[in-house]
Design a protein around this motif. Structure first.
Motif, mmCIF file in Angstrom:
data_model
loop_
_atom_site.group_PDB
_atom_site.id
_atom_site.type_symbol
_atom_site.label_atom_id
_atom_site.label_comp_id
_atom_site.label_asym_id
_atom_site.label_seq_id
_atom_site.Cartn_x
_atom_site.Cartn_y
_atom_site.Cartn_z
ATOM 1 N N PHE A 150 110.193 70.765 89.373
ATOM 2 C CA PHE A 150 111.087 69.700 88.929
ATOM 3 C C PHE A 150 110.306 68.431 88.594
ATOM 4 O O PHE A 150 110.545 67.799 87.561
ATOM 5 C CB PHE A 150 112.132 69.399 90.008
ATOM 6 N N PHE A 151 109.358 68.061 89.434
ATOM 7 C CA PHE A 151 108.581 66.840 89.187
ATOM 8 C C PHE A 151 107.787 66.964 87.891
ATOM 9 O O PHE A 151 107.764 66.039 87.071
ATOM 10 C CB PHE A 151 107.641 66.563 90.362
ATOM 11 N N THR A 152 107.140 68.119 87.704
ATOM 12 C CA THR A 152 106.289 68.300 86.525
ATOM 13 C C THR A 152 107.100 68.310 85.239
ATOM 14 O O THR A 152 106.748 67.643 84.257
ATOM 15 C CB THR A 152 105.484 69.599 86.650
ATOM 16 N N THR A 153 108.195 69.056 85.218
ATOM 17 C CA THR A 153 109.001 69.135 84.002
ATOM 18 C C THR A 153 109.738 67.825 83.724
ATOM 19 O O THR A 153 109.921 67.457 82.557
ATOM 20 C CB THR A 153 110.005 70.292 84.084
ATOM 21 N N ALA A 154 110.158 67.116 84.784
ATOM 22 C CA ALA A 154 110.813 65.824 84.576
ATOM 23 C C ALA A 154 109.822 64.809 84.010
ATOM 24 O O ALA A 154 110.167 64.021 83.112
ATOM 25 C CB ALA A 154 111.408 65.314 85.882
ATOM 26 N N LEU A 155 108.588 64.821 84.505
ATOM 27 C CA LEU A 155 107.560 63.928 83.970
ATOM 28 C C LEU A 155 107.271 64.248 82.509
ATOM 29 O O LEU A 155 107.113 63.341 81.683
ATOM 30 C CB LEU A 155 106.285 64.056 84.806
ATOM 31 N N HIS A 156 107.223 65.532 82.185
ATOM 32 C CA HIS A 156 107.031 65.916 80.791
ATOM 33 C C HIS A 156 108.220 65.473 79.943
ATOM 34 O O HIS A 156 108.044 65.024 78.797
ATOM 35 C CB HIS A 156 106.850 67.431 80.684
ATOM 36 N N GLY A 157 109.420 65.574 80.492
ATOM 37 C CA GLY A 157 110.600 65.128 79.761
ATOM 38 C C GLY A 157 110.544 63.639 79.432
ATOM 39 O O GLY A 157 110.971 63.214 78.354
ATOM 40 N N VAL A 158 110.015 62.845 80.358
ATOM 41 C CA VAL A 158 109.849 61.407 80.097
ATOM 42 C C VAL A 158 108.900 61.194 78.918
ATOM 43 O O VAL A 158 109.129 60.341 78.052
ATOM 44 C CB VAL A 158 109.333 60.685 81.352
ATOM 45 N N HIS A 159 107.834 61.995 78.861
ATOM 46 C CA HIS A 159 106.887 61.891 77.747
ATOM 47 C C HIS A 159 107.538 62.288 76.423
ATOM 48 O O HIS A 159 107.255 61.682 75.384
ATOM 49 C CB HIS A 159 105.662 62.770 78.020
#
Length: 213
Positions: free
Chosen positions: A149-158
């Motif tokens: 969740f943390f990794t994909t959410a951070l990618h979503g912000v990008h």
């Protein structure tokens, strides 16, 4: 990025020198972003090696078909960014605008699909800390979902930042606020960032969704 539309910014003596400096700065920024996501990917792989059973349980619950669709969406958006850069070089303004608008739209579609995926995972009790019902029994599986969740959410912000940059560029070109030289420079830098975001997803997709399924 070019700060002046009439002459290069100090201390640069020419446009080519300023553009090379902007290109170098962008590559350094992209390298720092790649190292950040590379560290998260290494954590995910290390965790797979340490807790294969828990990771396998978590991965089986992920919606890999939605993730596959999102992968195709991002690949298409990268193609459109390349076509926009080619159209700019050929002074094909209408095609360039269409490609930029299409890339931004696909970025938003990616975020919408990811939001749907999060909703399904929430409803199924796969996101630890977000639901009272826990579908994953192994603690290692729940911890892997936190990493996911943390990794994909951070990618979503990008992705959201990339969409905002492309949308801003589209508006500035449409309203005639950029000279051809400034337009080409901004398009190149934003294109590099967009491609990095896509490349990161191409590494995250097999790491989080496929290996161990």
């Amino acid at each position: 990025m070019i700060r002046s539309e009439q002459k290069p910014a100090e201390p640069f003596s020419g446009w080519s020198q300023q553009r090379e400096a902007a290109r170098l700065g962008m590559w350094l920024f992209l390298a720092s972003e790649a190292m950040m996501f590379g560290s998260l990917i290494l954590v995910a792989w290390f965790y797979r090696w340490q807790h294969p059973d828990g990771v396998a349980q978590a991965v089986r619950g992920l919606h890999y078909l939605l993730a596959t669709t999102n992968t195709l969406i991002l690949l298409t958006s990268s193609l459109l960014m390349n076509l926009a850069l080619t159209a700019d070089a050929r002074r094909q303004r209408r095609r360039q605008m269409a490609c930029l608008l299409g890339a931004a739209g696909l970025g938003l579609l990616f975020l919408a699909c990811k939001g749907l995926e999060y909703f399904l995972e929430y409803r199924e009790g796969l996101l630890p800390g977000f639901t009272a019902v826990q579908a994953l029994q192994l603690p290692s599986a729940r911890l892997f979902m936190n990493v996911y969740f943390f990794t994909t959410a951070l990618h979503g912000v990008h992705v959201l930042v990339a969409v905002a940059l492309v949308s801003g560029l589209y508006w500035r070109i449409r309203t005639g606020r950029l000279t051809p030289r400034a337009q080409a420079s901004r398009l190149e830098m934003i294109g590099l960032y967009w491609h990095l975001v896509d490349a990161i997803w191409l590494l995250l997709f097999p790491t989080l969704y496929l290996v161990g399924r």
